[in-house]
Design an enzyme around this catalytic site. Structure first.
Site, PDB file in Angstrom:
ATOM      1  N   CYS A 165       0.819  -1.213   0.000  1.00  0.00           N
ATOM      2  CA  CYS A 165       0.000   0.000   0.000  1.00  0.00           C
ATOM      3  C   CYS A 165       0.857   1.269   0.000  1.00  0.00           C
ATOM      4  O   CYS A 165       1.960   1.266   0.536  1.00  0.00           O
ATOM      5  CB  CYS A 165      -0.884   0.040   1.237  1.00  0.00           C
ATOM      6  N   ARG A 204       4.924   0.513  -6.103  1.00  0.00           N
ATOM      7  CA  ARG A 204       4.896  -0.357  -4.930  1.00  0.00           C
ATOM      8  C   ARG A 204       3.943  -1.532  -5.115  1.00  0.00           C
ATOM      9  O   ARG A 204       4.007  -2.508  -4.390  1.00  0.00           O
ATOM     10  CB  ARG A 204       4.473   0.456  -3.694  1.00  0.00           C
ATOM     11  N   TRP A 233      -2.916  -2.605  -1.731  1.00  0.00           N
ATOM     12  CA  TRP A 233      -2.486  -3.929  -2.185  1.00  0.00           C
ATOM     13  C   TRP A 233      -3.200  -4.905  -1.265  1.00  0.00           C
ATOM     14  O   TRP A 233      -2.913  -4.970  -0.073  1.00  0.00           O
ATOM     15  CB  TRP A 233      -0.974  -4.029  -2.072  1.00  0.00           C
ATOM     16  N   ASN A 270      -1.454   1.468   5.903  1.00  0.00           N
ATOM     17  CA  ASN A 270      -0.541   0.483   5.306  1.00  0.00           C
ATOM     18  C   ASN A 270      -0.072  -0.415   6.438  1.00  0.00           C
ATOM     19  O   ASN A 270       0.327   0.085   7.491  1.00  0.00           O
ATOM     20  CB  ASN A 270       0.646   1.218   4.662  1.00  0.00           C
ATOM     21  N   GLY A 271      -0.151  -1.726   6.231  1.00  0.00           N
ATOM     22  CA  GLY A 271       0.266  -2.658   7.278  1.00  0.00           C
ATOM     23  C   GLY A 271      -0.811  -3.695   7.528  1.00  0.00           C
ATOM     24  O   GLY A 271      -1.756  -3.815   6.751  1.00  0.00           O
ATOM     25  N   GLU A 292      19.435 -15.283 -10.144  1.00  0.00           N
ATOM     26  CA  GLU A 292      18.876 -13.952 -10.347  1.00  0.00           C
ATOM     27  C   GLU A 292      18.298 -13.826 -11.764  1.00  0.00           C
ATOM     28  O   GLU A 292      17.220 -13.261 -11.957  1.00  0.00           O
ATOM     29  CB  GLU A 292      19.955 -12.888 -10.084  1.00  0.00           C
ATOM     30  N   LYS A 320      14.424 -12.928 -12.525  1.00  0.00           N
ATOM     31  CA  LYS A 320      14.100 -11.753 -13.340  1.00  0.00           C
ATOM     32  C   LYS A 320      13.116 -12.123 -14.439  1.00  0.00           C
ATOM     33  O   LYS A 320      12.127 -11.459 -14.666  1.00  0.00           O
ATOM     34  CB  LYS A 320      15.396 -11.225 -13.946  1.00  0.00           C
ATOM     35  N   GLU A 325       9.471 -13.279 -13.008  1.00  0.00           N
ATOM     36  CA  GLU A 325       8.603 -12.290 -12.368  1.00  0.00           C
ATOM     37  C   GLU A 325       7.995 -11.302 -13.365  1.00  0.00           C
ATOM     38  O   GLU A 325       6.904 -10.811 -13.134  1.00  0.00           O
ATOM     39  CB  GLU A 325       9.316 -11.552 -11.224  1.00  0.00           C
ATOM     40  N   HIS A 330      21.028 -35.377 -11.877  1.00  0.00           N
ATOM     41  CA  HIS A 330      20.497 -36.076 -10.704  1.00  0.00           C
ATOM     42  C   HIS A 330      18.986 -35.945 -10.606  1.00  0.00           C
ATOM     43  O   HIS A 330      18.411 -36.112  -9.525  1.00  0.00           O
ATOM     44  CB  HIS A 330      21.188 -35.565  -9.435  1.00  0.00           C
ATOM     45  N   LYS A 384       6.597  -3.684  -4.844  1.00  0.00           N
ATOM     46  CA  LYS A 384       8.008  -3.319  -4.786  1.00  0.00           C
ATOM     47  C   LYS A 384       8.564  -3.480  -3.375  1.00  0.00           C
ATOM     48  O   LYS A 384       9.668  -3.968  -3.183  1.00  0.00           O
ATOM     49  CB  LYS A 384       8.173  -1.870  -5.256  1.00  0.00           C
TER      50      LYS A 384
HETATM   51  C1  AGP Z   1      13.162  -8.734  -7.438  1.00  0.00           C
HETATM   52  O1  AGP Z   1      13.156  -8.203  -8.691  1.00  0.00           O
HETATM   53  C2  AGP Z   1      12.092  -8.312  -6.527  1.00  0.00           C
HETATM   54  N1  AGP Z   1      11.686  -7.015  -6.628  1.00  0.00           N
HETATM   55  C3  AGP Z   1      12.218  -8.869  -5.105  1.00  0.00           C
HETATM   56  O2  AGP Z   1      12.703 -10.156  -5.154  1.00  0.00           O
HETATM   57  C4  AGP Z   1      13.035  -8.021  -4.094  1.00  0.00           C
HETATM   58  O3  AGP Z   1      14.393  -8.096  -4.381  1.00  0.00           O
HETATM   59  C5  AGP Z   1      12.716  -8.535  -2.680  1.00  0.00           C
HETATM   60  O4  AGP Z   1      11.350  -8.381  -2.419  1.00  0.00           O
HETATM   61  C6  AGP Z   1      13.526  -7.852  -1.612  1.00  0.00           C
HETATM   62  O5  AGP Z   1      13.255  -6.490  -1.543  1.00  0.00           O
HETATM   63  P1  AGP Z   1      14.195  -5.497  -0.752  1.00  0.00           P
HETATM   64  O6  AGP Z   1      15.514  -5.506  -1.450  1.00  0.00           O
HETATM   65  O7  AGP Z   1      13.509  -4.178  -0.828  1.00  0.00           O
HETATM   66  O8  AGP Z   1      14.303  -6.018   0.648  1.00  0.00           O
END
Ligand code: AGP
Length: 608
Positions: A2, A27, A76, A100-101, A481, A485, A488, A504, A603
């Site tokens: 949020c 976000r 969210w 938010n929370g 990674e 990428k 997602e 294996h 985010k």
């Molecule tokens: C990756 O592209 C994501 N956005 C996600 O995995 C992100 O790295 C993860 O949520 C951790 O976020 P932070 O670095 O803000 O703690």
């Protein structure tokens, strides 16, 4: 997650609130709303969907609230599906809030309020807080907020309007982020500074359970005993353009291109007389040398940076490093002592699981260090030592520049620790640093030179249902990674696998329908990875290979090739991350996905 904004000023605020909310879109959200004092009455408008849907609704119904004090929210969904009724703001004619929370004891509060005759429209935890504020209100907002926060459990950042105070916003936070923006004739609240850069750079950080009373002229902060709290003014050094696309089609592409600058800005202050110098962050090398063990704890991409960190720290400094996913670490009862160092890595500095892991480590007596991008974030404030990365704001949900600057800090730490422990000579350390400072320019070239081949590779991958990323050693660490990428933002299932482990079990999945992206940048492992590539090719897989210019690749090894300049093997992950980012980016673009705001993702993940 949020996003919250609020404005108390002299101008009509509905458009300001929506504009500021648009800067928080990254976000992640599924509905939006605003509440504004219109002639002393709180007028609330909200809608499921994007901000554009809210704007359309306001235009279609000619219902844009008129007034100069208001709050806004992007939701969210956590409690209850995305819908108009579950959207924030929530409340009644007397008190209206954005939140938010997560309120953990909302059911108890709801039961209590139902018995007192309150009705609830939504399924949200937030509405219970709004109604509890109303229940306790006897004319003094400060006292009411203090009572309410003593009753609720969980995390919250709240923007609150009380009908009797039409020139004011009230705000309070615990765990979830919230700051107070300080303008000349207006003041603000926001979940993060990117929402406010157009209006002001000056801000207060609100500590847990401090209560802010905000009007156009004044900001007062109180503790839970109603004592005024003096605050230090912080200045955001990100300029307004940093949160704009600046001519790029997507934030992700812009952020990929910003990596050379981000790395330069991150490493330059940490190099002194040709040697790594992390002491300016409060790091004491004499102490650092003594730690029994290093734990690196993080989530997602940040955790992947930690895995590269583990490989290079262990290899160079010969210190044992364990990497943990924060959501696992916090519940696995890790063996921590005061002889251990826990490094948490986070772009946002607000990731709930990483923050919890940090707190647990402190309680266990371990020394904690945070590698964080957002200044003043919760993780930055709570860690014993903070090393800031200087990526600037990262807006795209898919992390790119934050990852490469996190890697940069891992390198500096590995070099400095290796030298401090006598594992490498001064000359060797200086050579690493001399090579490192050239990397931003090399990355600049790699972005240009690999763009076409990555686009081509993406066009060959975009129709796959599932993919494998393979590599060995540092290349395996990086493959994780690359795979994250891609999945997602393009919604193609993919998995990273240690190339030598395929036989294996996992190789049974490989057919002509499963493309493979192989990363082979480590000279000592190149031949071995090539053998694994041949194994998948023999099963029909089409292979995209990322390797060095100097590697001789037989025609039958790779179907698509991305070649990288030759630098010291240890730095190859930072170079090879660029084509992996570009392949994911172009696959997402070609598939017509929402690159910067992939479905279901946020985010900053401020809930467990
Ligand atoms: C990756 O592209 C994501 N956005 C996600 O995995 C992100 O790295 C993860 O949520 C951790 O976020 P932070 O670095 O803000 O703690």
């Amino acid at each position: 997650m949020c996003g919250i904004v609020g404005y108390a000023g002299k101008e009509q605020c509905a458009d300001i609130l929506i504009d500021a909310l648009s800067k928080l879109e990254y976000r992640g959200y599924d509905s939006a709303g605003i509440a504004v004092f219109e002639n002393g009455v709180i007028k609330t408008e909200k809608s499921k969907g994007k901000l554009a849907d809210l704007k359309d609704k306001l235009a279609a119904e000619n219902s844009k609230p008129e007034g100069c004090v208001g709050i806004g929210h992007t939701r969210w969904a956590t409690h209850g599906e995305p819908s108009d009724v579950n959207s924030h703001p929530h409340g009644n004619a007397n008190v209206t809030i954005v939140h938010n929370g997560i309120i953990e004891n909302y059911k108890e509060i709801k039961d209590f309020l139902l018995k007192k005759g309150y009705n609830f429209d939504s399924e949200t935890d937030t509405e219970t807080v709004a109604k509890l504020l109303d229940y306790f209100y006897e004319g003094n907002p400060l006292e009411t907020i203090i009572k309410v926060i003593s009753e609720v459990r969980g995390s919250y950042a709240l923007g609150i309007l009380f009908k009797d105070f039409p020139d004011k916003i009230f705000a309070v936070r615990k765990e979830s982020p919230l700051l107070i923006g300080l303008g000349k004739t207006s003041n603000f609240i926001a979940s993060d500074m990117t929402a406010l850069l157009k209006y002001t750079r000056n801000y207060y950080l609100l500590e847990a359970n401090e209560i802010a009373v905000i009007s156009s002229e004044n900001v007062e902060i109180f503790d839970t005993h109603k004592n005024p709290v003096a605050k230090e003014v912080n200045v955001a050094n990100w300029d307004a353009d940093a949160a704009e696309k600046g001519g790029y089609e997507h934030f992700m592409l812009k952020e990929i291109h910003e990596q050379p600058t981000a790395i330069k800005t991150t490493i330059s202050p940490r190099i002194n007389a040709g040697m790594p110098y992390l002491e300016e962050s409060g790091l004491n090398m004499e102490d650092l040398k003594k730690y029994r063990k290093i734990f690196i704890v993080a989530c997602g991409t940040a955790m992947h940076a930690g895995i590269v960190g583990k490989y290079i720290i262990e290899k160079m400094a010969r210190v044992e490093v364990t990497v943990d996913i924060a959501s696992e670490f916090r519940y696995r009862d890790p063996i921590l002592t005061s002889e251990d160092l826990v490094i948490v890595i986070s772009q946002s500095g607000e990731t709930a699981d990483t923050l919890a892991a940090l707190r647990l480590s402190k309680e266990a007596g371990a020394k904690t260090m945070a590698v964080v991008n957002v200044k003043g974030s919760s993780i930055a404030r709570e860690a014993d030592i903070v090393i800031y990365t200087h990526a600037g704001p990262e807006i795209s949900v898919a992390s790119t520049k934050a990852y490469t600057v996190q890697l940069s800090i891992m390198y500096l730490l590995a070099f400095e620790l290796a030298y401090a422990k006598g594992r490498i000579s001064k000359e060797r350390c200086e050579q690493y640093i001399a090579d490192f400072v050239k990397i931003p320019d090399i990355i600049e070239d790699v972005i240009k030179s690999s763009e076409k081949s990555c686009q081509f590779a993406a066009s060959k991958l975009m129709n796959a249902d599932s993919l494998l990323y393979i590599g060995r050693g540092l290349d395996y660490a990086l493959s994780m990674e690359g795979s994250l990428k891609l999945k997602e933002i393009s919604y193609i299932h993919s998995e990273a696998y240690a190339a030598g482990e395929l036989k294996h079990g996992t190789i049974s999945l490989v057919t002509s329908e499963m493309p493979v992206v192989a990363v082979a940048t480590q000279s000592d492992l190149f031949e071995k990875t090539v053998s694994n590539i041949k194994e998948v090719k023999a099963r029909g897989a089409k292979v995209t290979l990322i390797c060095k210019e100097s590697d001789n690749v037989d025609e039958d090894v790779a179907d698509y090739l991305v070649k990288l300049p030759v630098i010291d093997d240890v730095f190859m992950p930072i170079l090879a991350s660029v084509p992996l980012q570009l392949i994911a980016y172009y696959t997402s673009v070609l598939k017509g996905c929402d690159v910067d705001k992939p479905r279901n993702l946020a985010k900053s993940v401020t809930v467990e």
